[in-house]
Design an enzyme around this catalytic site. Structure first.
Site, PDB file in Angstrom:
ATOM      1  CG  HIS B  62      42.112  72.394  54.023  1.00  0.00           C
ATOM      2  ND1 HIS B  62      42.207  72.102  55.171  1.00  0.00           N
ATOM      3  CD2 HIS B  62      43.060  71.844  53.108  1.00  0.00           C
ATOM      4  CE1 HIS B  62      42.656  71.275  55.436  1.00  0.00           C
ATOM      5  NE2 HIS B  62      43.562  70.698  54.039  1.00  0.00           N
ATOM      6  CG  HIS B  64      44.493  69.135  50.661  1.00  0.00           C
ATOM      7  ND1 HIS B  64      45.344  70.666  51.231  1.00  0.00           N
ATOM      8  CD2 HIS B  64      44.545  69.810  48.988  1.00  0.00           C
ATOM      9  CE1 HIS B  64      46.042  70.872  50.138  1.00  0.00           C
ATOM     10  NE2 HIS B  64      45.068  70.484  48.522  1.00  0.00           N
ATOM     11  CG  ASP B  66      45.388  65.553  55.199  1.00  0.00           C
ATOM     12  OD1 ASP B  66      44.865  66.197  53.805  1.00  0.00           O
ATOM     13  OD2 ASP B  66      45.937  65.665  55.378  1.00  0.00           O
ATOM     14  CG  HIS B  67      41.753  67.817  56.811  1.00  0.00           C
ATOM     15  ND1 HIS B  67      42.013  68.870  57.281  1.00  0.00           N
ATOM     16  CD2 HIS B  67      43.474  67.666  55.632  1.00  0.00           C
ATOM     17  CE1 HIS B  67      43.177  68.649  57.562  1.00  0.00           C
ATOM     18  NE2 HIS B  67      44.609  68.259  57.274  1.00  0.00           N
ATOM     19  CG  HIS B 139      46.391  74.737  52.556  1.00  0.00           C
ATOM     20  ND1 HIS B 139      47.872  74.035  53.219  1.00  0.00           N
ATOM     21  CD2 HIS B 139      46.210  73.134  52.526  1.00  0.00           C
ATOM     22  CE1 HIS B 139      48.169  73.311  53.794  1.00  0.00           C
ATOM     23  NE2 HIS B 139      47.240  72.568  52.349  1.00  0.00           N
ATOM     24  CG  ASP B 209      46.553  71.272  56.413  1.00  0.00           C
ATOM     25  OD1 ASP B 209      45.846  71.185  57.402  1.00  0.00           O
ATOM     26  OD2 ASP B 209      46.377  70.961  55.862  1.00  0.00           O
ATOM     27  CG  HIS B 267      47.160  68.552  60.218  1.00  0.00           C
ATOM     28  ND1 HIS B 267      49.105  69.081  59.443  1.00  0.00           N
ATOM     29  CD2 HIS B 267      47.211  68.468  58.954  1.00  0.00           C
ATOM     30  CE1 HIS B 267      48.223  68.444  57.957  1.00  0.00           C
ATOM     31  NE2 HIS B 267      47.119  68.440  58.161  1.00  0.00           N
TER      32      HIS B 267
END
Lengths: 315, 315
Positions: B62, B64, B66-67, B139, B209, B267
């Site tokens: 996805h 975001h 942090d990914h 999410h 997530d 995570h």
């Protein structure tokens, strides 16, 4: 005033060096400033005592990824760590567009205001303890050097001049001493004209990627420290020129001619390894620069600190 | 088959954990696949034996940061390290737009082709040793799980069935044994129908997530390993739901109901610290999951490896 190197590799990170980022820390550690923000800069900061809440501003020298890919993550983490104070970002305009695109596409949410100032139009900027100005460099992309000059240095009032000018003792003298211009009987009096400086203001010049150090001739006048890339050594001069980079001898020769007292080299190609017995070695960079430069030569490494005392010497 | 965790923190990196990235390494180490690519993933890779030249594909769960914030730097470094082979990138469409914007604004230059496949339209994909399929999760942003199922497992030909079907001994038998569908007298024969498998194909499900593990009920059938986020523990259930995340008990209960043999949690919120005597601790996550799950429970940590043997057990 202190410089703390957070990344000293060019292009890609190595096991020993991250890509470019430099922290400039104010005297008394009130605030600090980040110059460039390669990927993983926030990770490096985690290993220092620096806080994203006391980050005064970010300056980006140019748009290449090894100098800016860490921005979205660092800004996001500042938000997650509770920062609400506005943050000044001085950078080429393309960085603003890239961050806008990141905010729109990757849902980067910032709970604080980002005050963007484009490098292309940077005025002389007063920020915290520094006055900041900019010089253009020569690289494959537009690249800039930033100078940080102390705004307030210890000074005493020039009593004789004050009396001659007819400025009465009292609150007006206090303002001048605090570095504030005053108006007396309709006339403005700049504080600097009534102060006797005990030391010259300290000045640090921090450069982006650059293949022509001589461009910095005027910009380096009165500087205590010049921080400049030295991606290669002279044997790689052709590659350096092609890639828009400098080599050790070239930068050090310039610093010698410009009488820069302290030269800190950084942004080393990953080919120059740490450790004795390696070839090519980071020691080759040092030896080459040393051969033509009689000042205080320093090679940066990750987490190395350089403290500049009030007299303009490294502690 | 091996999983190597390169980042196990949610949101921001900590001193002990980087943000999300997981390497899935093929048997015989032919190729490897990267699932998610938080900032600093290329730095983590430097500390392993993985090479960006043998990276088979990247999957992003996805959008975001942090990914995915590590993507531009990792791709740039792959280029600088000499990669010329095309690279498949499976990700939400916004990632393609963001990379295009980065290429245009920040001059990201890639000397190899990027084959982009949007997660929104992912077909069943055969890649290297795996067949990959996708499931939708729940999410704050569209989020996906990817399953990696072994394409070829040791198998012998079903001679009897071949004879009954009238497929003559010779090159056609060889093709079927090699896992290739054949056409004989105008009719297609899928290889899988003529092979007797000695072991079931191994299957690993790796999730982005997700606040609703039960969405994975059908997707997890026949899986050996489920890798799922466990950002929080139950006492933070409200915050987890609000942020679109899961907590340990929730995921582990699902894994128990779905009879998943091996559950790997990752995570983790930076609030769960390593080391004994810390509160809250990563041990709290483990204890909570263990209380409701009777399978093989594992907590990921940075650089931890999990080898899945041919029988589907962790080595």
């Amino acid at each position: 005033m202190e410089l703390l190197f957070l990344g000293t590799s060019s292009g890609t990170p190595t096991k020993d060096r991250n890509v470019t980022a430099i922290a400039l820390i104010e005297s008394q550690r009130k605030n600090w400033y980040l110059i460039d923000c390669g990927e993983g800069t926030q990770h490096q900061i985690l290993r220092t005592s620096l806080s994203l809440n006391s980050l005064g501003a970010i300056f980006i020298t140019h748009i290449h990824g090894d100098h800016c890919y860490g921005l979205p993550g660092l800004l996001a983490s500042a938000g997650m760590q509770g920062r609400t104070a506005p943050l000044t970002l001085v950078a080429p305009k393309a960085i603003r567009d890239w961050l806008s695109s990141t905010q729109a596409l990757i849902k980067l949410y910032l709970p604080f205001e980002l005050n963007f100032i484009s490098s292309e139009e940077l005025p002389i900027l007063d920020l915290g303890q520094f006055t900041i100005s900019l010089a253009k460099l020569s690289h494959r992309a537009p690249s800039y050097a930033y100078s940080f000059t102390e705004r307030k240095v210890e000074a005493s009032l020039n009593i004789e001049k004050l009396r001659v000018s007819g400025i009465p003792q009292g609150p007006l003298w206090g303002k001048l001493r605090a570095g504030i211009n005053i108006i007396h009987q309709g006339q403005e009096y700049p504080f600097a004209e009534f102060l006797l400086y005990e030391q010259k203001p300290r000045k640090i010049v921090i450069c982006g990627d650059n293949d022509s150090p001589e461009l910095l001739k005027d910009f380096c006048i009165d500087s205590n420290i010049l921080v400049h890339e030295s991606t290669y050594t002279e044997d790689m001069a052709e590659k350096a020129a092609k890639a828009g980079h400098s080599y050790a001898k070239q930068v050090a020769s310039f610093a010698e001619r410009a009488s820069v007292p302290i030269l800190i080299l950084t942004h080393f190609s990953p080919r120059y390894q740490l450790g004795t017995g390696t070839t090519p070695s980071i020691d080759d960079v040092h030896c080459e620069a040393q051969s033509v430069y009689s000042g205080n030569l320093q090679l940066a490494s990750d987490f190395k600190r350089f403290q500049l005392d009030k007299s303009g010497n490294l502690k």
